[in-house]
Write an enzyme that holds these catalytic residues in place. Structure first.
Site, short mmCIF file in Angstrom:
data_model
loop_
_atom_site.label_atom_id
_atom_site.label_comp_id
_atom_site.label_asym_id
_atom_site.label_seq_id
_atom_site.Cartn_x
_atom_site.Cartn_y
_atom_site.Cartn_z
N GLN A 1 -26.29 63.46 -121.83
CA GLN A 1 -25.15 64.37 -121.87
C GLN A 1 -24.55 64.53 -123.36
OE1 GLN A 1 -21.99 62.46 -119.22
NE2 GLN A 1 -23.44 63.12 -117.32
N LYS B 1 -20.38 54.56 -115.90
CA LYS B 1 -20.70 55.56 -114.90
C LYS B 1 -19.63 55.94 -113.99
CE LYS B 1 -24.68 56.26 -116.57
NZ LYS B 1 -25.16 57.57 -117.57
N ARG C 1 -26.89 72.88 -115.53
CA ARG C 1 -27.39 73.76 -116.73
C ARG C 1 -27.72 74.96 -116.11
NH1 ARG C 1 -27.97 68.56 -117.23
NH2 ARG C 1 -28.27 67.47 -119.17
N LYS D 1 -29.28 67.95 -109.52
CA LYS D 1 -27.81 67.93 -110.05
C LYS D 1 -27.97 68.43 -111.41
CE LYS D 1 -24.77 64.30 -109.95
NZ LYS D 1 -24.20 64.17 -111.11
N SER D 2 -28.50 67.78 -112.26
CA SER D 2 -28.41 68.07 -113.77
C SER D 2 -29.16 69.57 -114.20
CB SER D 2 -29.49 67.08 -114.63
OG SER D 2 -29.12 65.79 -114.55
N ASP E 1 -29.68 56.44 -113.36
CA ASP E 1 -28.75 56.70 -111.96
C ASP E 1 -29.37 56.06 -110.82
OD1 ASP E 1 -27.16 58.47 -113.54
OD2 ASP E 1 -28.15 60.15 -113.05
C1 S3P Z 1 -26.77 63.34 -116.90
C2 S3P Z 1 -27.01 62.31 -117.68
C3 S3P Z 1 -27.11 60.93 -117.46
C4 S3P Z 1 -26.92 60.73 -115.76
C5 S3P Z 1 -25.96 61.83 -115.27
C6 S3P Z 1 -26.54 63.23 -115.42
C7 S3P Z 1 -27.26 64.66 -117.32
O1 S3P Z 1 -25.77 60.62 -118.07
O2 S3P Z 1 -26.24 59.41 -115.72
O3 S3P Z 1 -25.90 61.57 -113.92
O4 S3P Z 1 -27.29 65.78 -116.55
O5 S3P Z 1 -27.30 65.14 -118.53
P1 S3P Z 1 -25.81 59.86 -119.65
O6 S3P Z 1 -26.39 61.00 -120.44
O7 S3P Z 1 -24.39 59.69 -119.71
O8 S3P Z 1 -26.59 58.74 -119.61
#
Ligand code: S3P
Length: 439
Positions: free
Chosen positions: A174, A347, A31, A26-27, A320
């Site tokens: 994030q 979350k 991006r 997903k991340s 996560d």
């Molecule tokens: C993510 C960062 C994490 C994670 C989220 C995805 C990202 O959050 O929990 O599911 O893609 O950068 P945080 O950076 O707020 O911990």
């Protein structure tokens, strides 16, 4: 958006076997759309996650005038508009449930000279946004939240942003990414120092697009004003989605499961480290590189787990995966203690409370603490639990049925589609006795 009545009905027992590939990370999917849109040239993505969260990012860039083909079977073609080519959308950008979309877009859009609004669903509209609006204000941006520091976020045009030297107050990729993406549009240098390593996909992908990013220890810096060059991106399978199967196969007798092409970025592999400390049998093979990200196949076999005190340095690396890890703890012998994980409370749901409540319903001695949980492993009974509309809570409780003595029903599971479309089908193919229904 799917309805809130979707329920998982999972019969007890079973084993997880065979070879599967879980959907794309997903991340990295988010991006790929963001950087591909701002690049010069055409970016081709494969393995893209066709889940609601990453599709919300894709729709947002389409609404800002970017031509994007697909997704078709995980393939997306992005016709980049260049660093200043985005157009103001006609409507507020609705980012659904996706914190990553909102926080990263707040940074990426702060210096575009556009006037626009970012909105989300009820869960996203309750999550903390000051952590991004404050550093952006220091950079000269005008990003307005509600008084409570929550979305909608109204981004107003400003002449210029300036680089800052920012110390992250929370271990958050994030927030780090938000500041770095704003830094692309800032005068001079923008630096972010992190107190603990967090996922570094933004830094890696910027480099993949030919943008210079310097890391010295825990400090990451870039200079504004550069250009991104389109590239091809192969998105690995999401280790956060693989986590449900790593836990499921570890706790279910006779399991022997291979997970293919899993992203093994060292800022994401806490779930493997923690499960191994608990006694899990996870074999890593075919380690290779996919477009700047390490990937591997994982073979996981059932093993007796024991309780541990989870090392705090693993928390950001598995942030996560705790809903799934709490289920592993419930099936382990002895006590598992998690501390230093306050972030879990903000979350998609309060994951400490949601998991403690559900585990208690299943007869587990799970005591929530402000920053974690104390879980006594033991027998699990069946029952009906609530996911609070949180995809990872829903999938974790589905896996718990592998060790329960009767059926587990999980309410409010539609949000599984945000990160793992097809979870029910894939889990069932692997051996989970799961049926998805309504009401
Ligand atoms: C993510 C960062 C994490 C994670 C989220 C995805 C990202 O959050 O929990 O599911 O893609 O950068 P945080 O950076 O707020 O911990």
């Amino acid at each position: 958006m799917s309805d809130s009545l979707t329920k998982f009905h999972v019969s007890p027992g079973g084993a997880l076997c065979g070879r599967i590939r879980v959907p794309g990370d997903k991340s990295i999917s988010h991006r790929s759309i963001m950087l591909g849109s701002l690049a010069d040239g055409v970016t081709r993505v494969s393995g893209f996650l066709e889940g609601e969260d990453s599709l919300a990012t894709l729709s947002a860039f389409r609404a800002m005038g970017v031509e994007i083909d697909g997704p078709h079977d995980g393939r997306v073609v992005i016709h980049g508009v260049g660093r200043k080519g985005l157009k103001a959308p006609a409507q507020p950008l609705d980012l659904g449930n996706s914190g990553t979309s909102m926080r990263l877009l707040a940074g990426l859009l702060a210096g575009q000279g556009l006037d626009l609004v970012l909105t989300g669903d009820a869960s996203l509209s309750g999550r903390p946004m000051r952590r991004v609006t404050e550093p952006l204000a220091q950079m000269g941006a005008r990003v307005e939240a509600r008084d409570a520091g929550t979305a909608p976020l109204h981004i107003r045009p400003v002449e210029t942003l300036h680089g800052i030297d920012f110390q992250l107050p929370v271990a958050s990729a994030q927030v780090k990414s938000c500041v770095l993406l704003a830094g692309l549009y800032a005068d001079g240098e923008t630096c972010v120092t992190e107190s603990a390593p967090t996922r570094d996909h933004t830094e890696r992908m910027l480099q993949g697009f030919g943008y210079e990013v310097r890391r010295t220890g825990n400090r990451i810096c870039l200079r504004g004003g550069g250009r991104l060059r389109a590239c091809d991106i192969d998105v690995p399978a999401d280790i956060s989605s693989a986590a449900f199967f790593l836990v499921g196969a570890s706790i279910a007798p006779d399991s022997d499961l291979v997970l293919e092409h899993v992203g093994m970025n060292p800022t994401r592999d806490g779930v493997i480290n923690i499960l191994r400390l608990m006694g899990a049998d996870i074999e890593v093979s075919k380690e290779r590189n996919a477009g700047g990200e390490p990937v591997a196949d994982l073979r996981v076999r059932h093993a007796p787990l024991h309780g541990i005190r989870i090392p705090e340095d693993q928390v950001p690396l598995a942030i996560d995966e705790f809903p799934a890890l709490f289920v592993a703890a419930a099936c382990a012998e002895g006590e598992t203690v998690l501390t230093g994980a306050e972030e879990l409370r903000v979350k998609e749901s309060d994951r400490i409370q949601a998991m403690a409540d559900g585990l208690q319903t299943l007869g587990v001695d799970a005591r929530p603490t402000p920053g974690g949980m104390i879980v006594q492993g033991g027998a699990l009974r069946g029952g009906e639990v609530d996911s609070h509309g949180d995809h990872r809570i829903a999938m974790s409780f589905a896996m718990a049925a592998l060790r329960a003595d009767s059926d587990i029903r999980v309410r409010d599971c539609a949000n599984v589609n945000t990160s793992f479309p097809g979870f029910g089908r894939l889990a069932s193919e692997a051996g989970l006795h799961i049926v998805t229904g309504n009401g």
